[in-house]
Design a protein around this motif. Structure first.
Motif, PDB file in Angstrom:
ATOM      1  N   ARG A  56      41.950  91.970  61.483  1.00 38.45           N
ATOM      2  CA  ARG A  56      43.329  92.082  60.993  1.00 38.45           C
ATOM      3  C   ARG A  56      44.082  90.794  60.721  1.00 38.45           C
ATOM      4  O   ARG A  56      45.325  90.579  60.352  1.00 38.45           O
ATOM      5  N   GLU A  75      52.485  93.227  57.199  1.00 37.95           N
ATOM      6  CA  GLU A  75      52.074  92.275  57.619  1.00 37.95           C
ATOM      7  C   GLU A  75      51.651  90.825  56.570  1.00 37.95           C
ATOM      8  O   GLU A  75      51.880  89.988  56.520  1.00 37.95           O
ATOM      9  N   ASN A 103      53.920  99.908  56.863  1.00 40.87           N
ATOM     10  CA  ASN A 103      53.532  99.496  58.238  1.00 40.87           C
ATOM     11  C   ASN A 103      52.164 100.177  58.585  1.00 40.87           C
ATOM     12  O   ASN A 103      51.637  99.720  59.747  1.00 40.87           O
ATOM     13  N   MET A 104      51.753 101.252  58.243  1.00 42.77           N
ATOM     14  CA  MET A 104      50.476 101.845  58.327  1.00 42.77           C
ATOM     15  C   MET A 104      49.399 101.336  57.699  1.00 42.77           C
ATOM     16  O   MET A 104      48.117 101.047  58.173  1.00 42.77           O
TER      17      MET A 104
ATOM     18  N   LYS B  61      56.777  99.628  65.598  1.00 44.47           N
ATOM     19  CA  LYS B  61      56.772  99.867  63.967  1.00 44.47           C
ATOM     20  C   LYS B  61      56.917 101.247  63.778  1.00 44.47           C
ATOM     21  O   LYS B  61      56.606 102.112  64.300  1.00 44.47           O
ATOM     22  N   LEU B  62      57.901 101.364  62.887  1.00 43.49           N
ATOM     23  CA  LEU B  62      58.296 102.740  62.277  1.00 43.49           C
ATOM     24  C   LEU B  62      57.222 103.277  61.441  1.00 43.49           C
ATOM     25  O   LEU B  62      56.626 102.412  60.509  1.00 43.49           O
TER      26      LEU B  62
END
Lengths: 326, 170
Positions: A56, A75, A103-104, B61-62
């Motif tokens: 990551r 990120e 975000n995912m 985190k959303l």
């Protein structure tokens, strides 16, 4: 959804071994796979979750940067090493999806995301990508969102990624690990046009895992820009997009990158457009010429002929914006 | 090979409390929240990550809980709409939605509120453009969005007014 088994791997070697089993699919961010499993397009018997692997990190790599495959789109987009030195990459990532999906979604998953072609996403429809030899209804069906470049008589599905378009413009390299060890695949070779085998979308072999992406320093990286044109102002896939980068010195373009998204079957480097720019001052005239060169050889169909003009203008506008903002 | 029908133990934090449940491998975080924990604030709209009605906050985190296999939440810290108010005291965003018409039918509201709370925790003074970007993944079919944006901005005003009042009192 078809029932499946779930397991989480924390080490790369174990994860690679699991990939050899039948019916296994790797899971990272889940934003493509889970969605396709719900639609019945993907039906793995086992989902191997890779999110706990130590892949990551985003860190300096010589003069360039190394991005772990599991870094999320958020990120990467906001990372200080990326946002300043590679604006086209940040802009491309932030133009994609929505905050919660960014975000995912992971970098590796983004590279491997599947097309949004509605025939591919409907298991009751024929699709050469989903079921080899079943036919391509998009050729003569509703093809407004489909590709005009890199097409074949088997498939005209567009590659949906924004990030990959930017990475190609930045001469990025995809690093993968498999049973046979590590190898490095330049972005230009990572995605493949459909030809007669549309099911083959990338150079990634079964059982291989993307570990990271490296983006080198380049004279044009910092002067780079992404423009995305879509049906609404946010949260939609590109009808047309362009990642452009210029190295200008002494009033003349020394090197250029022009890569198209939303109009081709893979992230599409327009070398003829780049040739129109190099050796000339960066003016609207050469930007328009680059736009025209970018779509040379385009194959429009019934509902997507507008993309020829749109892609031309997207390239010219991206270059104009880039020079204007510098 | 793992048996696809065998339930597996899962432990994670929800709104500050540790929960233990047995879940099927294919259960989504959304299913566990709604069916096992009876936290029905998160809604299933599209089930494909498009609409944001299932949004929750996982490890700050959303995310869309419809795209997360529940077992992936092992050890995570999850916040749902049920954990936003402090007891009977509503969060500024919730109050603003009530006052300024940010909620109509209510299906999108939990996700909208969490998206707004998530934004304000990172950026307490957002511009309207920041609000629009932060809420882009949450679809609403009633309000036309303007009253939602207005509510979020009013919530910021309230928070800032309270902050400067407490500074003045110091």
């Amino acid at each position: 959804m078809k029932p499946f088994a779930y397991s989480r791997e924390t080490g790369l070697d174990h994860a690679l071994a699991r990939g050899k089993e039948d019916g296994v699919r790797y899971l990272a961010g889940g934003t493509t796979l889970i969605d396709l499993m719900r639609l019945g397009v993907e039906e793995p018997s086992t989902v191997v979750d890779l999110r706990a692997l130590p892949l990551r990190d985003i860190k300096a790599d010589g003069d360039g940067v190394q991005i772990g495959a599991l870094a999320t789109n958020t990120e990467v987009a906001y990372h200080p090493l990326i946002a300043k030195a590679y604006p086209v990459l940040s802009e491309a990532l932030l133009s994609g999806a929505s905050p919660q999906l960014r975000n995912m979604a992971s970098v590796g998953g983004n590279l491997l995301q599947r097309t949004r072609c509605s025939y591919f996403r409907d298991p009751s429809s024929p699709c050469n990508k989903r079921m080899a030899g079943s036919g391509c209804p998009a050729l003569d069906g509703y093809n407004r969102s489909n590709a005009i470049l890199g097409v074949s008589s088997s498939c005209i599905a567009t590659h949906p990624s924004d990030m990959a378009v930017a990475l190609l413009a930045l001469d990025a390299v995809v690093h993968v690990r498999g049973g046979g060890g590590e190898r490095a695949v330049p972005m230009g070779d990572f995605h493949v046009a459909p030809g007669s085998t549309p099911a083959v979308e990338t150079a990634l072999q079964k059982g291989e895992i993307i570990t990271h992406v490296t983006v080198p320093a380049s004279p044009f990286a910092q002067r780079s820009h992404y423009v995305k044109v879509r049906d609404r102002a946010s949260y939609a896939f590109a009808l047309s997009s362009a990642a452009v980068a210029l190295d200008v010195s002494g009033g003349v373009v020394k090197s250029a990158r022009v890569v198209l998204g939303g109009v081709a079957t893979k992230p599409w480097r327009a070398t003829e457009a780049e040739a129109e720019l190099v050796g000339k001052p960066p003016t609207s005239m050469s930007f328009d010429a680059a736009g025209a060169a970018a779509v040379r050889g385009a194959v429009p169909r019934t509902h997507n002929a507008f993309k020829v003009e749109l892609a031309k203008r997207t390239v010219a506008r991206a270059l104009r914006d880039l020079v204007g903002k510098a | 090979m793992v048996d696809a029908s065998l339930k597996r133990p899962l432990s994670f934090d929800v709104n500050g409390k540790t929960v233990n449940v047995d879940v099927a491998p294919m259960a989504r975080l959304l299913d566990v929240l709604r069916e096992d924990l009876h936290l029905t604030g998160a809604k299933e709209g599209c089930g494909e990550g498009e609409c944001g009605a299932c949004a929750v906050i996982v490890d700050d985190k959303l995310v869309n809980s419809c795209l997360i296999p529940a077992l992936q939440a092992r050890g995570a810290s999850v916040r749902t709409i049920e954990g936003v108010a402090k007891g009977d005291v509503l969060h500024d965003v919730q109050k603003a939605f009530l006052t300024w018409g940010g909620a109509q039918c209510g299906i999108c509201t939990p996700g909208m509120v969490l998206a707004a709370v998530s934004l304000l925790e990172k950026n307490p003074k957002p511009t309207e453009q920041d609000v629009r970007v932060a809420l882009a993944g949450n679809l609403c079919r009633c309000t036309g969005y303007m009253k939602i944006f207005e509510s979020v901005l009013k919530a910021c005003e309230t928070a800032m007014a309270r902050e400067s009042a407490s500074e003045a009192a110091r």
